[in-house]
Write an enzyme that holds these catalytic residues in place. Structure first.
Site, PDB file in Angstrom:
ATOM      1  N   SER A 228      -3.867   1.789  11.016  1.00  0.00           N
ATOM      2  CA  SER A 228      -3.479   3.187  11.136  1.00  0.00           C
ATOM      3  C   SER A 228      -2.264   3.300  12.060  1.00  0.00           C
ATOM      4  O   SER A 228      -1.209   2.741  11.775  1.00  0.00           O
ATOM      5  CB  SER A 228      -4.671   4.017  11.633  1.00  0.00           C
ATOM      6  OG  SER A 228      -4.393   5.402  11.588  1.00  0.00           O
ATOM      7  N   ASP A 372      -8.421   7.088   1.275  1.00  0.00           N
ATOM      8  CA  ASP A 372      -7.794   7.360   2.568  1.00  0.00           C
ATOM      9  C   ASP A 372      -7.238   8.778   2.580  1.00  0.00           C
ATOM     10  O   ASP A 372      -6.389   9.129   1.757  1.00  0.00           O
ATOM     11  CB  ASP A 372      -6.675   6.348   2.830  1.00  0.00           C
ATOM     12  CG  ASP A 372      -6.226   6.340   4.279  1.00  0.00           C
ATOM     13  OD1 ASP A 372      -5.972   7.428   4.825  1.00  0.00           O
ATOM     14  OD2 ASP A 372      -6.130   5.244   4.872  1.00  0.00           O
ATOM     15  N   HIS A 405     -10.412   6.525   5.313  1.00  0.00           N
ATOM     16  CA  HIS A 405      -9.617   5.940   6.392  1.00  0.00           C
ATOM     17  C   HIS A 405     -10.486   5.264   7.459  1.00  0.00           C
ATOM     18  O   HIS A 405     -10.243   4.108   7.823  1.00  0.00           O
ATOM     19  CB  HIS A 405      -8.751   7.034   7.032  1.00  0.00           C
ATOM     20  CG  HIS A 405      -7.690   6.522   7.948  1.00  0.00           C
ATOM     21  ND1 HIS A 405      -6.553   5.881   7.497  1.00  0.00           N
ATOM     22  CD2 HIS A 405      -7.585   6.559   9.305  1.00  0.00           C
ATOM     23  CE1 HIS A 405      -5.796   5.551   8.531  1.00  0.00           C
ATOM     24  NE2 HIS A 405      -6.393   5.936   9.637  1.00  0.00           N
TER      25      HIS A 405
END
Length: 467
Positions: A228, A372, A405
């Site tokens: 991320s 995601d 995510h």
């Protein structure tokens, strides 16, 4: 041997174990520097000062920074690290202040935390992992160099690093050293990938040159890892390494939950995503590094947007992600038409998107959740395709079919660690490009065992077991 070469050799030979450190030729490729004293760790229970109150280390004399070479160590000190602020990690740890370079080519000071386990390297040569944490913050007080120290102020708005510290310890448990850069730099430039990439590469240079770490200089096998917000500097560093730090023996990089294209991410999250606030925070973070974006915001953001900026500034990751879901980012501007299509912003948006500098010359492992909700999958697919146009590309791409995510970050941790461990132990990555779809990365061979072992050893280390 010339007089200058002899002086350099004497300076390098005079580096006493743990007492001084020098940047030496053959380690980083930079000019030699006078030995730097290594300050002792603070005695428990003296708490560390946050970066705002520690300018001597975090903001050294600009003239001294300008005179140094990229990666040259300016100051060093031992530190005590801890899980959840209080449970000490039994490993060797230091903070390094070193010279890096911003996106305008100007010298800046940067800080990284270097951790070396007590256990021997299984291959006989200790590898180095540069772990970029998902700092995702707009304050230097949220940086890992402060947050990971024992006695730092507990911050419920900064929980991600405590979770990712388990991944750091997984690599330590495998016998590798880990360097953790404050990749957002001195102005907390969240999401400014090229800046973070340079700081990351210079942190590797500093770690290789730090004699107490016992690394074999530029012969060190190096990998990088980030998810991320940590994948942003990781991927940019992989693209930059051939030109910016070609002497680094980079044998692989792992990047997950990847922000590949800032335009696609802004469109994907505009008024539709629970994580829109994180993308808005990233826009403000990029403005910390790029004056043209900061000027555009000053001129074209409406009063509501400027009010949200005041709230975002100087806040850590939890507020960036949790605040202002479904925010209409483009609606915060009074620019006629799409503000992200403004001509003056295109060089910035190009610079912070991947695929414009060519394919990384070292192997790359990418993993992404198909659901995601922060980073659009199509942008990652497109970046993979761009890289794989190069016949020399070595890219492995895993799409996790049942993950979004947060889940993808956990379910693919063990597979990423095992892939990096192979590279650090001298096992070459497969040639060519390979992509695959899996129901969950945790089902990969050996992943469950590696995950459980890492958690168990981390719990044991929290009770004092040496790492």
């Amino acid at each position: 041997m010339t007089a200058g070469t002899r002086a350099i050799a004497q300076a390098c030979a005079a580096v006493a174990a743990g007492l001084t450190v020098a940047v030496c030729p053959g380690l980083t490729g930079t000019a030699a520097a006078d030995p730097v004293p290594v300050q002792p760790a603070l005695p428990f229970p003296v708490p560390p000062a946050p970066p705002y109150l520690d300018p001597g280390f975090y903001q050294p004399d600009p003239a001294r920074v300008a005179a140094a070479q990229p990666g040259e160590i300016l100051a060093a000190r031992q530190v005590n690290l801890a899980n959840v602020w209080l449970l000490p990690l039994n490993a060797n740890a230091w903070q390094l202040s070193y010279r890096s370079t911003n996106t305008r080519g100007e010298p800046i000071a940067a800080v990284a935390t270097l951790v070396v386990p007590h256990r021997a390297a299984p291959s006989g040569q200790r590898g180095l992992v540069s772990f970029q944490m998902a700092e995702d913050s707009l304050s230097v007080n949220c940086a890992p160099s402060y947050t990971l120290q024992m006695g730092s102020l507990p911050n419920p708005l900064n929980p991600v690093m405590e979770a990712e510290f388990v991944e750091v310890q997984a690599m330590l448990q495998l016998g590798h050293a880990v360097v953790i850069p404050d990749h957002e730099g001195p102005n907390a430039a969240y999401a400014a990938g090229p800046l973070g990439g340079r700081i990351t590469l210079d942190g590797i240079r500093a770690a290789e040159a730090f004699d107490p770490a016992g690394l074999p200089g530029t012969d060190t096998r190096v990998t990088m890892w980030g998810y991320s917000g940590g994948a942003i500097p990781t991927a940019h560093a992989a693209e930059l390494q051939p030109s910016y730090a070609p002497e680094i023996n980079l044998v692989g990089s792992a990047a997950g939950g990847l922000l590949a294209d800032i335009r696609a991410s802004l469109n994907y999250n505009n008024a539709t995503s629970t994580f829109g606030g994180a993308v808005l925070g990233g826009l403000f973070g990029v403005a910390h590094e790029y004056p043209q974006l900061n000027q555009f915001i000053d001129e074209h953001m409406n009063p509501l947007g400027k009010g949200l900026r005041l709230i975002h500034e100087n806040q850590c990751v939890a507020l960036q992600f949790a605040a202002f879901p479904f925010v209409n980012i483009k609606g915060l501007f009074d620019y006629p038409g799409d503000p992200m299509q403004a001509p003056e912003l295109q060089p910035v948006l190009d610079d912070i998107s991947l695929g414009h500098r060519g394919t990384p010359t070292s192997p790359l492992y990418i993993y992404e959740g198909t659901f995601d909700e922060v980073m659009p999958l199509n942008a990652v697919n497109n970046t993979y395709d761009i890289y794989c146009r190069d016949p020399n590309a070595r890219v492995q791409y895993t799409r996790d079919l049942l993950s979004e995510h947060g889940i993808a970050a956990v379910s693919n941790t063990a597979s990423a660690a095992l892939w990096l461990n192979d590279r650090l132990n001298g096992i070459p990555a497969p040639s060519g490009c390979h992509n695959r779809d899996v129901y969950s990365g945790i089902l990969d061979p050996g992943a469950i065992g590696a995950f459980v072992n890492a958690i168990g050893q981390t719990l044991a280390s929290a009770l004092g077991m040496p790492v």
